[in-house]
Design an enzyme around this catalytic site. Sequence first.
Site, PDB file in Angstrom:
ATOM      1  N   ARG A  15       0.841  -1.195   0.000  1.00 51.26           N
ATOM      2  CA  ARG A  15       0.000   0.000   0.000  1.00 51.26           C
ATOM      3  C   ARG A  15       0.880   1.251   0.000  1.00 51.26           C
ATOM      4  O   ARG A  15       2.066   1.195   0.295  1.00 51.26           O
ATOM      5  CB  ARG A  15      -0.915   0.007   1.234  1.00 51.26           C
ATOM      6  CG  ARG A  15      -2.020  -1.027   1.188  1.00 51.26           C
ATOM      7  CD  ARG A  15      -2.822  -1.067   2.476  1.00 51.26           C
ATOM      8  NE  ARG A  15      -2.038  -1.637   3.582  1.00 51.26           N
ATOM      9  CZ  ARG A  15      -2.508  -1.764   4.824  1.00 51.26           C
ATOM     10  NH1 ARG A  15      -3.715  -1.338   5.130  1.00 51.26           N
ATOM     11  NH2 ARG A  15      -1.744  -2.297   5.751  1.00 51.26           N
ATOM     12  N   LYS A  75       1.326   2.181   7.288  1.00 56.10           N
ATOM     13  CA  LYS A  75       1.630   1.418   8.499  1.00 56.10           C
ATOM     14  C   LYS A  75       2.489   2.230   9.459  1.00 56.10           C
ATOM     15  O   LYS A  75       3.078   3.244   9.114  1.00 56.10           O
ATOM     16  CB  LYS A  75       2.341   0.111   8.136  1.00 56.10           C
ATOM     17  CG  LYS A  75       1.418  -0.919   7.489  1.00 56.10           C
ATOM     18  CD  LYS A  75       0.202  -1.234   8.330  1.00 56.10           C
ATOM     19  CE  LYS A  75       0.535  -1.941   9.620  1.00 56.10           C
ATOM     20  NZ  LYS A  75      -0.653  -2.173  10.471  1.00 56.10           N
ATOM     21  N   TYR A  94      -1.406   4.962  10.518  1.00 55.98           N
ATOM     22  CA  TYR A  94      -1.815   4.021  11.557  1.00 55.98           C
ATOM     23  C   TYR A  94      -0.650   3.824  12.517  1.00 55.98           C
ATOM     24  O   TYR A  94       0.492   3.629  12.091  1.00 55.98           O
ATOM     25  CB  TYR A  94      -2.184   2.657  10.950  1.00 55.98           C
ATOM     26  CG  TYR A  94      -3.492   2.642  10.189  1.00 55.98           C
ATOM     27  CD1 TYR A  94      -4.695   2.871  10.831  1.00 55.98           C
ATOM     28  CD2 TYR A  94      -3.511   2.388   8.825  1.00 55.98           C
ATOM     29  CE1 TYR A  94      -5.898   2.850  10.128  1.00 55.98           C
ATOM     30  CE2 TYR A  94      -4.709   2.364   8.113  1.00 55.98           C
ATOM     31  CZ  TYR A  94      -5.898   2.601   8.773  1.00 55.98           C
ATOM     32  OH  TYR A  94      -7.076   2.587   8.086  1.00 55.98           O
ATOM     33  N   HIS A  96      -1.305   2.249  16.228  1.00 55.31           N
ATOM     34  CA  HIS A  96      -1.599   1.096  17.094  1.00 55.31           C
ATOM     35  C   HIS A  96      -0.579   0.987  18.228  1.00 55.31           C
ATOM     36  O   HIS A  96       0.089  -0.032  18.418  1.00 55.31           O
ATOM     37  CB  HIS A  96      -1.628  -0.195  16.276  1.00 55.31           C
ATOM     38  CG  HIS A  96      -2.683  -0.221  15.211  1.00 55.31           C
ATOM     39  ND1 HIS A  96      -4.027  -0.271  15.491  1.00 55.31           N
ATOM     40  CD2 HIS A  96      -2.586  -0.168  13.854  1.00 55.31           C
ATOM     41  CE1 HIS A  96      -4.718  -0.278  14.358  1.00 55.31           C
ATOM     42  NE2 HIS A  96      -3.868  -0.212  13.357  1.00 55.31           N
ATOM     43  N   GLU A 118      -6.257   5.455  13.499  1.00 58.56           N
ATOM     44  CA  GLU A 118      -7.220   4.562  14.164  1.00 58.56           C
ATOM     45  C   GLU A 118      -7.939   5.181  15.343  1.00 58.56           C
ATOM     46  O   GLU A 118      -8.877   4.565  15.887  1.00 58.56           O
ATOM     47  CB  GLU A 118      -6.538   3.251  14.589  1.00 58.56           C
ATOM     48  CG  GLU A 118      -5.610   3.359  15.792  1.00 58.56           C
ATOM     49  CD  GLU A 118      -4.197   3.754  15.421  1.00 58.56           C
ATOM     50  OE1 GLU A 118      -3.342   3.740  16.326  1.00 58.56           O
ATOM     51  OE2 GLU A 118      -3.938   4.070  14.244  1.00 58.56           O
ATOM     52  N   ASP A 270      -3.257  -6.163  15.549  1.00 61.09           N
ATOM     53  CA  ASP A 270      -2.585  -4.854  15.601  1.00 61.09           C
ATOM     54  C   ASP A 270      -2.682  -4.236  16.988  1.00 61.09           C
ATOM     55  O   ASP A 270      -1.840  -3.427  17.372  1.00 61.09           O
ATOM     56  CB  ASP A 270      -3.203  -3.889  14.592  1.00 61.09           C
ATOM     57  CG  ASP A 270      -2.594  -4.057  13.210  1.00 61.09           C
ATOM     58  OD1 ASP A 270      -1.394  -4.346  13.126  1.00 61.09           O
ATOM     59  OD2 ASP A 270      -3.317  -3.898  12.212  1.00 61.09           O
TER      60      ASP A 270
END
Length: 369
Positions: A15, A75, A94, A96, A118, A270
């Site tokens: 991605r 990520k 993101y 996490h 998130e 995650d």
Amino acid sequence: MKIGVPKEIKTHEYRVGLTPAGTRELTHHGHQVIIEHNAGTGIGFNDEAYIQAGATIQPTAAAVFETADMIVKVKEPQPSEIALLRPGQILFTYLHLAADKAQTEGLIRSKATCIAYETVTDRTGALPLLAPMSEVAGRMSIQVGAHCLEHEQGGAGILLGGVPGVPPAKVVVLGGGVAGTNAARMAVGLEASVTIIDKSLQRLKELDLQFGARATTLFATTASVEQAVLAADLVIGAVLVPGAAAPKLVTAEMVKRMRPGSVLVDIAIDQGGCFETSRPTTHSSPTFKQDGVVHYCVTNMPGAVARTSTFALTNATLPFVLALAGKGWRQALQDDPHLAAGLNIHDGEVTYAAVARALGLPHTALQQV
């Protein structure tokens, strides 16, 4: 603002933080977009497509980080990327953090302003930037679960939908949110026997109206989870506590009692995972077996369908990127409390309470920064 998009370096992650269309929208609004060489080639976006959209190309991630005011990724930053962050730089991706103390400490040391996809909210309390990837992961979970049930993958050799005269597989979905609903939708479509477990009666009513007799809904208790899991062929872990570590709903003792060849797919990995026996895996080595049960715990599931995922993610993130670029992070967060909920770390301080609690770190209230 100068917006940098580095190539993702997590294992088998194809991605990219912006599509060429998203890049064009930002340059149309007067911003500069810097793309790392070959950042999008894994999903068919070559450098020329970005150049035509108004971007400039840099040869390395270091050059992108050095030039950009804001880094837009997919990520969480890997250690080599954290080392490139600088004080005052915006990181929008993101994160996490609740299950990753090493990353959190690295971002604290960087003194960057770190906004997590998130934990951005909307007016209903939903998570609009997590939702697209939850939709993808939920739908993928049934595909990979069905594959893992095949004998050659270590499964019990069960066809998810069965055939005339042979019963279908029993699929249990833990959590009725976005990921769980999409998992249930796919499992129902494949004619499996589907049970959805959630702790919200209101959500169970909504799911009952959506699926009718095609799925069973159960209120989440220790007993109901245990009974359903022990009878299941495939269990999908789709629980989420925004910004916090996932609860361990399936214990190691329960896994020992499951039928050999059963499959667990942990979408919540995650956030630490909702199965006690889970541990993070990668697309290159996605599964492991414990006590005869196949575990699929890939931490970037949507990366396997990277083109679909990138379009879906850019559609959701672009309005927020435009706001941050157009106003600066401080004004953008003051104007939009939902975007402000995404701030996790700023100038060496943890500003998201659930992350601080999960990792035992000091918390600085958002209002103070």
